[in-house]
Write a protein that holds these residues in place. Structure first.
Motif, PDB file in Angstrom:
ATOM      1  N   PHE A  50      -8.073  -4.568  -3.108  1.00  0.00           N
ATOM      2  CA  PHE A  50      -6.752  -5.144  -2.848  1.00  0.00           C
ATOM      3  C   PHE A  50      -5.977  -5.412  -4.137  1.00  0.00           C
ATOM      4  CE2 PHE A  50      -9.291  -6.075   0.846  1.00  0.00           C
ATOM      5  CZ  PHE A  50      -8.419  -5.895   1.904  1.00  0.00           C
ATOM      6  N   LEU A  51      -6.694  -5.424  -5.251  1.00  0.00           N
ATOM      7  CA  LEU A  51      -6.111  -5.763  -6.551  1.00  0.00           C
ATOM      8  C   LEU A  51      -6.277  -4.582  -7.490  1.00  0.00           C
ATOM      9  CD1 LEU A  51      -4.944  -8.154  -8.295  1.00  0.00           C
ATOM     10  CD2 LEU A  51      -7.315  -8.667  -8.906  1.00  0.00           C
ATOM     11  N   ALA A  52      -5.193  -4.224  -8.207  1.00  0.00           N
ATOM     12  CA  ALA A  52      -5.280  -3.139  -9.175  1.00  0.00           C
ATOM     13  C   ALA A  52      -6.255  -3.513 -10.291  1.00  0.00           C
ATOM     14  CB  ALA A  52      -3.900  -2.846  -9.765  1.00  0.00           C
ATOM     15  N   TRP A  80       0.829  -1.204   0.000  1.00  0.00           N
ATOM     16  CA  TRP A  80       0.000   0.000   0.000  1.00  0.00           C
ATOM     17  C   TRP A  80       0.865   1.257   0.000  1.00  0.00           C
ATOM     18  CZ3 TRP A  80      -5.079  -0.946  -0.611  1.00  0.00           C
ATOM     19  CH2 TRP A  80      -5.538  -2.222  -0.293  1.00  0.00           C
ATOM     20  N   GLY A  81       0.450   2.256  -0.774  1.00  0.00           N
ATOM     21  CA  GLY A  81       1.105   3.547  -0.739  1.00  0.00           C
ATOM     22  C   GLY A  81       0.693   4.348   0.487  1.00  0.00           C
ATOM     23  N   ARG A  82       1.389   5.422   0.742  1.00  0.00           N
ATOM     24  CA  ARG A  82       1.082   6.270   1.894  1.00  0.00           C
ATOM     25  C   ARG A  82      -0.363   6.771   1.795  1.00  0.00           C
ATOM     26  NH1 ARG A  82       4.042   9.129   5.609  1.00  0.00           N
ATOM     27  NH2 ARG A  82       5.992   8.499   4.586  1.00  0.00           N
ATOM     28  N   GLY A  83      -1.126   6.541   2.840  1.00  0.00           N
ATOM     29  CA  GLY A  83      -2.518   6.986   2.883  1.00  0.00           C
ATOM     30  C   GLY A  83      -3.489   6.110   2.122  1.00  0.00           C
ATOM     31  N   GLN A  84      -2.995   5.090   1.434  1.00  0.00           N
ATOM     32  CA  GLN A  84      -3.864   4.206   0.647  1.00  0.00           C
ATOM     33  C   GLN A  84      -4.431   3.113   1.540  1.00  0.00           C
ATOM     34  OE1 GLN A  84      -1.809   1.997  -2.391  1.00  0.00           O
ATOM     35  NE2 GLN A  84      -3.665   1.591  -3.583  1.00  0.00           N
ATOM     36  N   THR A  85      -5.702   2.795   1.367  1.00  0.00           N
ATOM     37  CA  THR A  85      -6.354   1.743   2.143  1.00  0.00           C
ATOM     38  C   THR A  85      -7.249   0.931   1.230  1.00  0.00           C
ATOM     39  OG1 THR A  85      -8.376   2.988   2.683  1.00  0.00           O
ATOM     40  CG2 THR A  85      -6.467   3.314   4.145  1.00  0.00           C
ATOM     41  N   PRO A  86      -7.718  -0.224   1.699  1.00  0.00           N
ATOM     42  CA  PRO A  86      -8.756  -0.928   0.962  1.00  0.00           C
ATOM     43  C   PRO A  86     -10.027  -0.072   0.877  1.00  0.00           C
ATOM     44  CG  PRO A  86      -7.802  -2.322   2.662  1.00  0.00           C
ATOM     45  CD  PRO A  86      -7.305  -0.939   2.914  1.00  0.00           C
ATOM     46  N   VAL A  87     -10.937  -0.491   0.013  1.00  0.00           N
ATOM     47  CA  VAL A  87     -12.208   0.209  -0.165  1.00  0.00           C
ATOM     48  C   VAL A  87     -13.250  -0.456   0.727  1.00  0.00           C
ATOM     49  CG1 VAL A  87     -14.024   0.834  -1.785  1.00  0.00           C
ATOM     50  CG2 VAL A  87     -11.628   0.816  -2.535  1.00  0.00           C
ATOM     51  N   ALA A  88     -13.793   0.300   1.672  1.00  0.00           N
ATOM     52  CA  ALA A  88     -14.830  -0.217   2.561  1.00  0.00           C
ATOM     53  C   ALA A  88     -16.192  -0.081   1.900  1.00  0.00           C
ATOM     54  CB  ALA A  88     -14.806   0.533   3.892  1.00  0.00           C
ATOM     55  N   VAL A 114      -0.846  -5.727 -10.277  1.00  0.00           N
ATOM     56  CA  VAL A 114      -0.260  -5.657  -8.940  1.00  0.00           C
ATOM     57  C   VAL A 114      -1.349  -5.847  -7.891  1.00  0.00           C
ATOM     58  CG1 VAL A 114       1.586  -4.100  -9.684  1.00  0.00           C
ATOM     59  CG2 VAL A 114      -0.500  -3.153  -8.687  1.00  0.00           C
ATOM     60  N   SER A 115      -0.924  -6.370  -6.752  1.00  0.00           N
ATOM     61  CA  SER A 115      -1.825  -6.427  -5.596  1.00  0.00           C
ATOM     62  C   SER A 115      -1.245  -5.539  -4.507  1.00  0.00           C
ATOM     63  CB  SER A 115      -1.981  -7.862  -5.091  1.00  0.00           C
ATOM     64  OG  SER A 115      -0.757  -8.372  -4.611  1.00  0.00           O
ATOM     65  N   TYR A 116      -2.126  -4.768  -3.883  1.00  0.00           N
ATOM     66  CA  TYR A 116      -1.719  -3.928  -2.764  1.00  0.00           C
ATOM     67  C   TYR A 116      -1.731  -4.739  -1.463  1.00  0.00           C
ATOM     68  CZ  TYR A 116      -3.234  -0.670  -6.372  1.00  0.00           C
ATOM     69  OH  TYR A 116      -3.416  -0.022  -7.570  1.00  0.00           O
ATOM     70  N   GLY A 117      -2.597  -5.735  -1.426  1.00  0.00           N
ATOM     71  CA  GLY A 117      -2.720  -6.583  -0.252  1.00  0.00           C
ATOM     72  C   GLY A 117      -3.457  -7.860  -0.601  1.00  0.00           C
ATOM     73  N   ARG A 118      -3.469  -8.787   0.368  1.00  0.00           N
ATOM     74  CA  ARG A 118      -4.213 -10.041   0.200  1.00  0.00           C
ATOM     75  C   ARG A 118      -4.846 -10.411   1.539  1.00  0.00           C
ATOM     76  NH1 ARG A 118      -0.992 -14.750  -2.731  1.00  0.00           N
ATOM     77  NH2 ARG A 118      -3.073 -15.323  -3.484  1.00  0.00           N
ATOM     78  N   PRO A 119      -6.162 -10.540   1.581  1.00  0.00           N
ATOM     79  CA  PRO A 119      -6.855 -10.880   2.828  1.00  0.00           C
ATOM     80  C   PRO A 119      -6.571 -12.303   3.290  1.00  0.00           C
ATOM     81  CG  PRO A 119      -8.339  -9.805   1.266  1.00  0.00           C
ATOM     82  CD  PRO A 119      -7.099 -10.179   0.508  1.00  0.00           C
ATOM     83  N   VAL A 120      -6.455 -12.461   4.614  1.00  0.00           N
ATOM     84  CA  VAL A 120      -6.284 -13.800   5.189  1.00  0.00           C
ATOM     85  C   VAL A 120      -7.239 -13.916   6.382  1.00  0.00           C
ATOM     86  CG1 VAL A 120      -4.589 -15.596   5.769  1.00  0.00           C
ATOM     87  CG2 VAL A 120      -3.838 -13.590   4.531  1.00  0.00           C
ATOM     88  N   ALA A 130      -6.286  -9.720   8.668  1.00  0.00           N
ATOM     89  CA  ALA A 130      -4.858  -9.764   8.367  1.00  0.00           C
ATOM     90  C   ALA A 130      -4.636  -9.655   6.859  1.00  0.00           C
ATOM     91  CB  ALA A 130      -4.251 -11.059   8.894  1.00  0.00           C
ATOM     92  N   ASP A 131      -3.647  -8.881   6.482  1.00  0.00           N
ATOM     93  CA  ASP A 131      -3.275  -8.653   5.083  1.00  0.00           C
ATOM     94  C   ASP A 131      -1.792  -8.995   4.963  1.00  0.00           C
ATOM     95  OD1 ASP A 131      -2.307  -7.507   2.724  1.00  0.00           O
ATOM     96  OD2 ASP A 131      -3.320  -5.584   3.007  1.00  0.00           O
ATOM     97  N   ASP A 132      -1.498 -10.134   4.304  1.00  0.00           N
ATOM     98  CA  ASP A 132      -0.125 -10.633   4.333  1.00  0.00           C
ATOM     99  C   ASP A 132       0.750 -10.124   3.198  1.00  0.00           C
ATOM    100  OD1 ASP A 132      -1.031 -12.150   2.202  1.00  0.00           O
ATOM    101  OD2 ASP A 132      -0.617 -14.092   3.120  1.00  0.00           O
ATOM    102  N   VAL A 133       0.222  -9.307   2.307  1.00  0.00           N
ATOM    103  CA  VAL A 133       1.058  -8.594   1.338  1.00  0.00           C
ATOM    104  C   VAL A 133       1.287  -7.160   1.798  1.00  0.00           C
ATOM    105  CG1 VAL A 133       1.014  -7.552  -0.974  1.00  0.00           C
ATOM    106  CG2 VAL A 133       0.693 -10.001  -0.719  1.00  0.00           C
TER     107      VAL A 133
END
Length: 428
Positions: A386-388, A50-58, A393-399, A412-415
Motif C-alpha cells: 500500500f506504500l511506495a 492505485w493505477g490501472r491494473g495495480q493491486t496490493p501484494v497478496a 506516496v501511498s496507493y491505499g490505506r487499510p481500514v 476497506a481501503d480509504d485512499v
C-alpha cells in the motif's frame, strides 16, 4: 511551513536515534520514551491511489481482486444475512480553528494524504448478484448521517455508530434502502477521535461501542475527556449504557474470540514519545478494566507528561499483544482456521499506517495467529504494497475488515476508494 516543521522534526529524530526495532508481540521491547516536545515528527505520504491494473501484494498462496471501486473514503464493512455488503463512507473533517503551528502543519499534512475532507456521510450497499467476486450493484443504503462508522443488524433494527451517538433504524429483511427516520439511543461528544465502532454481543442483547479520546494525552483538560477513551456496553432493549472498560485511548475494531467468548479490540496509543513508544496493541477487554490512558502505557509505565494518578496506575492492565508503534491499527476481524488457505485461527487487522514517525509503519493487512484463545506467534502479512518503497506516496490505506458472503476476506481501503477481496490463489 509544513515542510519546515515536519522536516525539522524528522531531522531531529534522525540525528538523535537510529530506527528502533519494531515493538511487536506478547513481550515487546519498548524503547525508553524520548519526548518530542511540542513539535513531534510529522511524516505522511501523499495519497496517490492505485493505477490501472495495480493491486496490493497478496501473501503467497493468496490472491486479491477489487470487489468494488469508485467509493468515497470507505471505512467500515458490515455483511447482512442476505449477502449484501454495507460500506460506511466517512472521513475526518478539518478543524474549524488552529491553535498553534503544529495544528496547522498536521491538518495540512493530513489533507495532502486524503485523511481529512468532506464526509460522504452515507452507507452504500454492494451486491454481487452473479457470484463472480465483484459487486455489480452499488447504491445508497442510508444517507444523511453524521460521520457513520460502526454498523450492526439485530432482528429488524439496524444500528449505526454516528460520531455523535448510536442511532437505530427500522429494517426489513432484504431491503435495498432505509428511508425511515432513526432514533438516537445514546449520545457521545464529537471531536477528536471520531469513529464509533459497534459490535453486537453473541446473544444479540448488547452493543459494544468504541469511543476514543478527544486529545492525545488529555492536554486540554481531563474534564473534556469525561466518558471518552472507553468501550461502552449498550442494552438495546432498555437503551441504557455504561462504560464497560476505560483507559483505552482509541479503541476501534472489536471482535469476539469464539472459543472463550472474550471481547478483543485494537487500540491506537499516544503520540510524542518516539517511533515505537508506546506500541499500538491488540488486547482482550475485561469488564471494568482500566488500560492506562492517559496516565501510563503498556501496563504501568508512567507518562511523565501527564499529572500523576498513582491509584489508577496501580490498576492498569497490560495489553496482550503489541502491534508496532503508530501503525494505526483500526480494522479487526476473527478469521476461523482455513478462511484463508494455510492460515490458522486468528485475527485479521487493518493497519491504516502512521503519520507521526521517522520511518513509516503499518500500511498492511496483517494476521495474528491464536491458540487456546490467545495470540500465539509472530504476525503474518495478508496484504502489503500500500506504500511506495520510498515512502513518498501511498496507493491505499487499510481500514475495516470483514468475512464476505462467499467466505472471502474483504478490506476497506480509504485512499484507493476500493473494497479489496482476498481468497486462495487456487480454486477449492
Amino acid at each position: 511551513m509544513v515542510a519546515a516543521v515536519g522536516g525539522a522534526a524528522l531531522l531531529s529524530r534522525r540525528l538523535t536515534a537510529g530506527a528502533p526495532i519494531p515493538a511487536w508481540g506478547n513481550f515487546p521491547a519498548i524503547p525508553t520514551a524520548r519526548s518530542q516536545g511540542n513539535i513531534p515528527t510529522l511524516k505522511m505520504p501523499t495519497a496517490q491511489g492505485w493505477g490501472r491494473g495495480q493491486t496490493p501484494v497478496a501473501a503467497p498462496g493468496l490472491k486479491v481482486n477489487a470487489f468494488a471501486t469508485g467509493l468515497q473514503h470507505p471505512r467500515w464493512i458490515h455483511v447482512l444475512p442476505n449477502g449484501d455488503v454495507l460500506i460506511a463512507e466517512s472521513i475526518n473533517m478539518a478543524r474549524a480553528s488552529m491553535r498553534n503551528i503544529f495544528d496547522y502543519a498536521m491538518v495540512s499534512t493530513m489533507k495532502r494524504a486524503a485523511a481529512v475532507g468532506i464526509s460522504a456521510n452515507r452507507i452504500t450497499l454492494l451486491r454481487d448478484t452473479d457470484g463472480d467476486g465483484v459487486a455489480e450493484t452499488q447504491q445508497t443504503f442510508l444517507d444523511g448521517l453524521n460521520q457513520p462508522f460502526g454498523m450492526e443488524l439485530l432482528g429488524d433494527t439496524f444500528y449505526v455508530g454516528n460520531t455523535d451517538g448510536v442511532v437505530a433504524f427500522p429494517y426489513t429483511a432484504g431491503a435495498s434502502r432505509i428511508t425511515a427516520p432513526g432514533r438516537t439511543l445514546v449520545e457521545f461528544k464529537s471531536g477528536g477521535h471520531w469513529t464509533r465502532s459497534l459490535l453486537a454481543s453473541p446473544e444479540g442483547q448488547k452493543l459494544y461501542v468504541g469511543v476514543g479520546s478527544s486529545s492525545n494525552i488529555g492536554e486540554n483538560g481531563m474534564h473534556l475527556e469525561a466518558g471518552r477513551a472507553a468501550i461502552y456496553e449498550l442494552d438495546v432493549a432498555s437503551g441504557e449504557s455504561r462504560i464497560f472498560a476505560s483507559g483505552l485511548r482509541n479503541a476501534v475494531g472489536m471482535a469476539w474470540e469464539p472459543g472463550t467468548g472474550t471481547l478483543w479490540t485494537v487500540v491506537n496509543e499516544r503520540d510524542g514519545l518516539g517511533d515505537e513508544t508506546p506500541p499500538d496493541y491488540l488486547t482482550s477487554v475485561r469488564d471494568g478494566g482500566f488500560y492506562g490512558w492517559p496516565y501510563c502505557y503498556w501496563g504501568q509505565t508512567v507518562d511523565d507528561r501527564v499529572p500523576r494518578d498513582a491509584d489508577l496506575v496501580a490498576t492498569a492492565i497490560t495489553p496482550d499483544y503489541a502491534l508496532g508503534g503508530h501503525t494505526a491499527s483500526l480494522g479487526l476481524c476473527w478469521l476461523p482456521a482455513g478462511t484463508l488457505p494455510g492460515f490458522p485461527d486468528g485475527m485479521a487487522i487493518g493497519q491504516h499506517g502512521s503519520w507521526n514517525r521517522s520511518t513509516l509503519s503499518g500500511y498492511k493487512l496483517v494476521f495474528v495467529p491464536f491458540n487456546n484463545g490467545r495470540p500465539s506467534g509472530p504476525p503474518r502479512d495478508i496484504l502489503s504494497g500500500f506504500l511506495a518503497p520510498d515512502e513518498r506516496v501511498s496507493y491505499g490505506r487499510p481500514v475495516g475488515v470483514a468475512i464476505g458472503p462467499d467466505g472471502s476476506v474483504l478490506m476497506a481501503d480509504d485512499v484507493g476508494d476500493v473494497i479489496w477481496r482476498v481468497t486462495g490463489d487456487r480454486p477449492v
